[in-house]
Scaffold this motif. Sequence first.
Motif, PDB file in Angstrom:
ATOM      1  N   TYR A   9      46.588  31.724  33.472  1.00 26.00           N
ATOM      2  CA  TYR A   9      45.373  31.875  34.281  1.00 26.00           C
ATOM      3  C   TYR A   9      45.615  32.855  35.423  1.00 26.00           C
ATOM      4  N   GLU A  10      46.743  32.703  36.083  1.00 29.60           N
ATOM      5  CA  GLU A  10      47.057  33.580  37.212  1.00 29.60           C
ATOM      6  C   GLU A  10      47.141  35.026  36.746  1.00 29.60           C
ATOM      7  N   TYR A  11      47.749  35.244  35.599  1.00 28.01           N
ATOM      8  CA  TYR A  11      47.871  36.594  35.047  1.00 28.01           C
ATOM      9  C   TYR A  11      46.494  37.176  34.733  1.00 28.01           C
ATOM     10  N   LEU A  12      45.647  36.416  34.042  1.00 25.31           N
ATOM     11  CA  LEU A  12      44.310  36.898  33.687  1.00 25.31           C
ATOM     12  C   LEU A  12      43.495  37.244  34.928  1.00 25.31           C
ATOM     13  N   ILE A  13      43.615  36.410  35.950  1.00 24.44           N
ATOM     14  CA  ILE A  13      42.869  36.661  37.190  1.00 24.44           C
ATOM     15  C   ILE A  13      43.405  37.901  37.898  1.00 24.44           C
ATOM     16  N   ARG A  14      44.721  37.981  38.040  1.00 24.93           N
ATOM     17  CA  ARG A  14      45.338  39.084  38.789  1.00 24.93           C
ATOM     18  C   ARG A  14      45.174  40.429  38.088  1.00 24.93           C
ATOM     19  N   VAL A  15      45.372  40.451  36.775  1.00 33.21           N
ATOM     20  CA  VAL A  15      45.403  41.718  36.051  1.00 33.21           C
ATOM     21  C   VAL A  15      44.019  42.174  35.587  1.00 33.21           C
ATOM     22  N   HIS A  16      43.159  41.247  35.232  1.00 35.45           N
ATOM     23  CA  HIS A  16      41.873  41.634  34.646  1.00 35.45           C
ATOM     24  C   HIS A  16      40.665  41.290  35.518  1.00 35.45           C
ATOM     25  N   LEU A  17      40.564  40.047  35.915  1.00 33.78           N
ATOM     26  CA  LEU A  17      39.347  39.591  36.589  1.00 33.78           C
ATOM     27  C   LEU A  17      39.167  40.195  37.978  1.00 33.78           C
ATOM     28  N   ASN A  18      40.145  40.039  38.849  1.00 35.61           N
ATOM     29  CA  ASN A  18      39.999  40.558  40.213  1.00 35.61           C
ATOM     30  C   ASN A  18      39.773  42.067  40.281  1.00 35.61           C
ATOM     31  N   PRO A  19      40.534  42.867  39.546  1.00 40.57           N
ATOM     32  CA  PRO A  19      40.297  44.319  39.639  1.00 40.57           C
ATOM     33  C   PRO A  19      38.910  44.755  39.154  1.00 40.57           C
ATOM     34  N   ARG A  20      38.327  44.052  38.189  1.00 46.92           N
ATOM     35  CA  ARG A  20      37.059  44.488  37.599  1.00 46.92           C
ATOM     36  C   ARG A  20      35.829  43.860  38.259  1.00 46.92           C
ATOM     37  N   ILE A  21      35.867  42.547  38.554  1.00 51.21           N
ATOM     38  CA  ILE A  21      34.666  41.916  39.125  1.00 51.21           C
ATOM     39  C   ILE A  21      34.953  41.099  40.380  1.00 51.21           C
ATOM     40  N   GLY A  22      36.176  41.138  40.844  1.00 50.18           N
ATOM     41  CA  GLY A  22      36.550  40.354  42.014  1.00 50.18           C
ATOM     42  C   GLY A  22      35.863  40.774  43.300  1.00 50.18           C
ATOM     43  N   SER A  23      35.356  41.992  43.359  1.00 55.27           N
ATOM     44  CA  SER A  23      34.698  42.464  44.578  1.00 55.27           C
ATOM     45  C   SER A  23      33.243  42.005  44.674  1.00 55.27           C
ATOM     46  N   HIS A  24      32.701  41.457  43.585  1.00 54.31           N
ATOM     47  CA  HIS A  24      31.315  40.968  43.597  1.00 54.31           C
ATOM     48  C   HIS A  24      31.268  39.568  44.213  1.00 54.31           C
ATOM     49  N   PRO A  25      30.426  39.351  45.221  1.00 60.61           N
ATOM     50  CA  PRO A  25      30.260  37.994  45.732  1.00 60.61           C
ATOM     51  C   PRO A  25      29.754  37.080  44.628  1.00 60.61           C
TER      52      PRO A  25
END
Length: 119
Positions: A9-25
């Motif tokens: 989970y941490e890997y998916l969030i760090r590598v994929h989720l945060n860089p692509r949509i993490g800036s959206h509230p």
Amino acid sequence: MRPKTFENYEYLIRVHLNPRIGSHPIMKLTPEIIQNFYNYLSSKGRGDGNGGLSPKTVRNMHNLLHDALQQAVKIGKIIRNVSEATTLPRKQPKEIQPLSMDDEITFLETASSDRLGIA
């Protein structure tokens, strides 16, 4: 949660989720944003730049995001889970490769010497 699950989970969030949509509230996430994210993962999501991630990996990402958004609904941070309005890539069944006649014979000969046989 098992340690390996947490690592994944941490890997998916760090590598994929945060860089692509993490800036959206969280309150401004839309099905279109999430769908574009899944489409990106499917077509160009590999870290080495050589194509997309497998449908299973995209589904894992969806499950993680869906569960997080469902928790946000439960605690009143958002009204609805926008990930429910997305389309996931189809599962790709693995093609079965039957043994050749020579491989079958080798298998049966090897198995016959084992105490359990071909069982």
